[in-house]
Design a protein around this motif. Structure first.
Motif: not given
Length: 727
Positions: A452, A455, A459, A518-519, A522, A527, A529
């Motif tokens: 997180p 992520e 963001q 980050v991909n 994930r 995850t 996405c």
């Protein structure tokens, strides 16, 4: 909080009633902080508790913490020091097995607590949070804990008022006439000392420190040279981190001057350059008491040489020694040797830089700043994990930066100190560091816990995205590109503290790289996405790539193609296939016209496309921008820049220059985890021509791995049950 404490947090009465100062803020906001009481800065407090033990054979352990720092003694013996710097809402305490220090009958715990009071990169100080807490358990039962029965007194002998570096530490002028001699011993009379004050509203949230404490040990000088009556020049033999210790006896009020340096003065070769390049003036004065005095300094310095100026027959040369400190590094955990003596020296220099630059945190330099910088950590964590075989410090560093989301979700550049600094390039490298840690450790639980934060970084930067997804006008954080400025290869964009308007290459390279990383995280976590990387890659190429020259430019309006605008896209896989040869040609031409920190991306990027011979050529290069140049200038630890005069405030111990360590292991020897946690080993050797012999031994989470190459024959030994994937 991971335990329920019975002990009370105790403080010096001088801090009673003071409201903690909130030192946390966004860098550019610069709120007006309350004025700190000058008399409470550089505050040394002695704390004692005498107690009786019926049975000293029972297993005993001590939990202890202090703000900012403590040194712990039991029955006059030094035990350890700490804690690692941390935020008050996640504050570290240490646990020690102390059975060997205790005895039947009377015992004493003595603690030297230090509150610095400065706002800097070292500690979260300058906030009026002061004091300590401790609990001693014997045979599993609570035996002694801090409360109002403990005795305390301010140590008055530390009289320095000037500061060094960037308000990093106080000059350690000591007046031994004011010293409480013997206060750490059992039979010391503390009846006139005050009782400690219990701080009933203390707000520290204590957690067990996840790393072991520092190694602290004495080293005798390599040489001691008499310069004249009472004056000496001492050479420790190499750059170290720590203090200098000696004994002296003279008349009350006589002074001894101690000067430290990383090198000797140029004009007077037999004197120490104590006014160092890194803007620290390492010159302390010691006033003698009239009896036999022991120089016992508290804070640490980075130095190789010491010069003593004293009255005749006062100091005792036989007692000269350095008290060295650093995070434990077992030299047997990583061994490297090759048939190239220069390569061996580069390895040793970089290894020493990481060794002495790893304190309770990964410091950028152990002199001017002593700060844990996020960009530096990209290089230092990767080097340290191989050199030490210990991933605990790496994991703690990631958590330290994650906790700075308390201040900014885009995380801070230097943690966990009270000096607020933000660098956009560095924030975008944190996901890369997290992924590398997972690949080395296989720690899926930690990856889930930290995902997180990764992520949240993406963001945070969304507010700067333009229509095509690229970032522009990233003004809330500094855009560094490289450091120092003269090694940015004339990068064509306004990089003032508040950057200029527009969309530039490097910040977008790091952003694309963060999205790509980050991909991957994930995907590892399962995850669902949308993969934005390919779309961003296309936008990046459209914005910065020029087909006519097959190179990238520095910004959307620039015609200049810097080294950085091309080597960083190579590292992150942003270069079109038809442009790879042009980018490599640019690198061959410009070579290492970058700061030492960026060589990590330069060398790893070249290795990713198979340019291993060029990688090796650059590592052993001998021009003015090379590790060989550091060695020519006398380096025993890697420098902050390629040479002493290539930066206006160069520190001569700076582990961000240690990129040859992971590059040699992973891209020349060709050894890296094939699956997370070394469940499988990927072995792809790329030994350059002319390197007849090379041997490597490293320790991973799965055990020892050895590689040997001698005149073409290659062997690898791995832990039982681990597969080797040879590509």
């Amino acid at each position: 909080m991971d335990k329920l404490w019975t002990a009370k947090w105790i403080i010096d009465r001088e801090f009673y009633g003071l409201t903690p100062i909130n030192v946390f803020h966004k860098q550019l906001e610069q709120p007006a902080l309350p004025e700190h009481k000058p008399e409470l800065k550089n505050h040394h407090m002695m704390v004692r508790k005498k107690f009786y033990l019926e049975d000293s054979n029972k297993s005993a352990f001590l939990d202890i913490s202090a703000d900012d720092y403590y040194k712990l003694y039991i029955n006059g013996q030094f035990v350890s020091q700490g804690p690692a710097p941390s935020y008050y809402f996640n504050y570290h305490y240490n646990r020690y097995e102390v059975t060997e220090y205790l005895q039947k009958g009377d015992n004493v715990i003595a603690v030297h607590v230090y509150y610095q009071g400065l706002v800097n990169r070292v500690w979260n100080s300058g906030d009026y949070r002061q004091g300590m807490i401790a609990e001693l358990y014997t045979g599993g039962q609570l035996c002694v804990s801090t409360d109002s029965s403990w005795k305390c007194k301010r140590a008055r002998e530390y009289v320095g008022t000037d500061t060094l570096g960037y308000m990093t530490q106080f000059v350690e002028d000591i007046d031994s006439r004011l010293e409480e001699k013997g206060w750490k011993e059992i039979d010391f009379d503390d009846r006139k000392w005050e009782t400690a004050l219990e701080h009933k509203t203390d707000d520290h949230k204590l957690v067990l420190q996840p790393t072991v404490n520092l190694e602290v040990y004495e080293v005798k000088p390599r040489t001691v040279e008499a310069l004249g009556k009472g004056s000496y020049l001492i050479d420790i033999g190499q750059e170290i981190t720590g203090q200098f210790k000696m004994k002296a006896q003279g008349f009350p009020g006589q002074e001894v001057t101690i000067m430290y340096g990383e090198e000797l003065a140029k004009e007077e070769e037999r004197h120490v350059r104590h006014q160092m390049r890194c803007n620290c003036n390492y010159k302390d004065n010691w006033i003698l008491s009239g009896g036999e005095d022991v120089l016992e300094q508290y804070d640490y310095k980075a130095f190789r040489y010491v010069e003593i100026a004293a009255p005749e027959n006062v100091v005792q040369p036989g007692t000269f020694c350095a008290v060295v400190r650093h995070y434990p590094m077992d030299d047997q955990k990583c061994k490297f040797h090759s048939s190239n003596p220069l390569l061996n020296d580069i390895w040793s220099m970089c290894k020493n830089g990481v060794k002495y630059g790893t304190q309770e945190v990964y410091v950028d330099c152990p002199s001017r700043e002593k700060g844990q910088y996020l960009g530096d950590a990209t290089v230092t964590t990767h080097s340290h994990l191989y050199l030490s075989g210990d991933l605990r410090m790496y994991k703690k560093a990631l958590k330290d930066f994650a906790l700075s989301t308390y201040i900014c979700p885009g995380i801070m550049a230097v943690v966990p100190g009270s000096f607020m600094q933000e660098i956009a390039d560095f924030s975008l490298q944190w996901p890369l560091q997290l992924l590398n840690y997972y690949k080395q450790s296989g720690d899926m639980d930690f990856l889930k816990e930290m995902a997180p934060v990764a992520e949240g970084i993406l963001q945070y930067f969304e507010k700067y995205r333009r229509a095509d997804g690229l970032l522009e006008n990233v003004k809330e954080k500094w855009n560094l590109v490289d450091w120092p400025q003269n090694l940015r290869d004339d990068y064509d964009f306004d990089l003032s503290t508040v950057v200029g308007d527009g969309c530039h290459n490097v910040i977008n390279t790091f952003y694309c790289g963060a999205v790509k990383t980050v991909n991957e995280i994930r995907s590892l976590l399962g995850t669902t996405c949308t993969d934005e990387f390919q779309k961003l890659r296309e936008a990046f190429i459209k914005a910065f790539y020029h087909e006519d020259i097959r190179l990238f430019t520095d910004s959307t309006v620039s015609k200049h193609s810097s080294l950085h605008a091309n080597m960083l896209p190579l590292f992150y896989g942003l270069v079109p296939e038809e442009a790879i040869s042009s980018v490599v040609d640019l690198i061959r031409k410009k070579r290492m016209h970058c700061g030492v920190y960026n060589t990590y991306f330069l060398l790893k990027g070249l290795a990713s496309i198979g340019e291993h011979d060029l990688v090796y050529e650059l590592i052993i290069a001998q021009d003015e921008r090379s590790w060989a140049n550091m060695l020519r200038e006398g380096a025993t630890t890697c420098f902050e820049a390629w040479g002493k005069d290539q930066k206006w405030n160069t520190s001569l111990c700076h582990p961000w220059a240690s990129s040859p360590i992971p590059v040699l292991i992973e891209d020349i020897v060709g050894l890296k985890p094939g699956k997370p946690g070394w469940e499988e080993i990927q072995f792809t050797p790329h030994f350059p021509d002319g390197l007849e012999h090379i041997s490597l031994e490293i320790h991973t989470v799965k055990g020892k791995i050895q590689v040997e190459r001698d005149k073409g024959a290659i062997s690898i030994q791995v832990p039982e049950g681990i597969k080797v994937k040879n590509t």
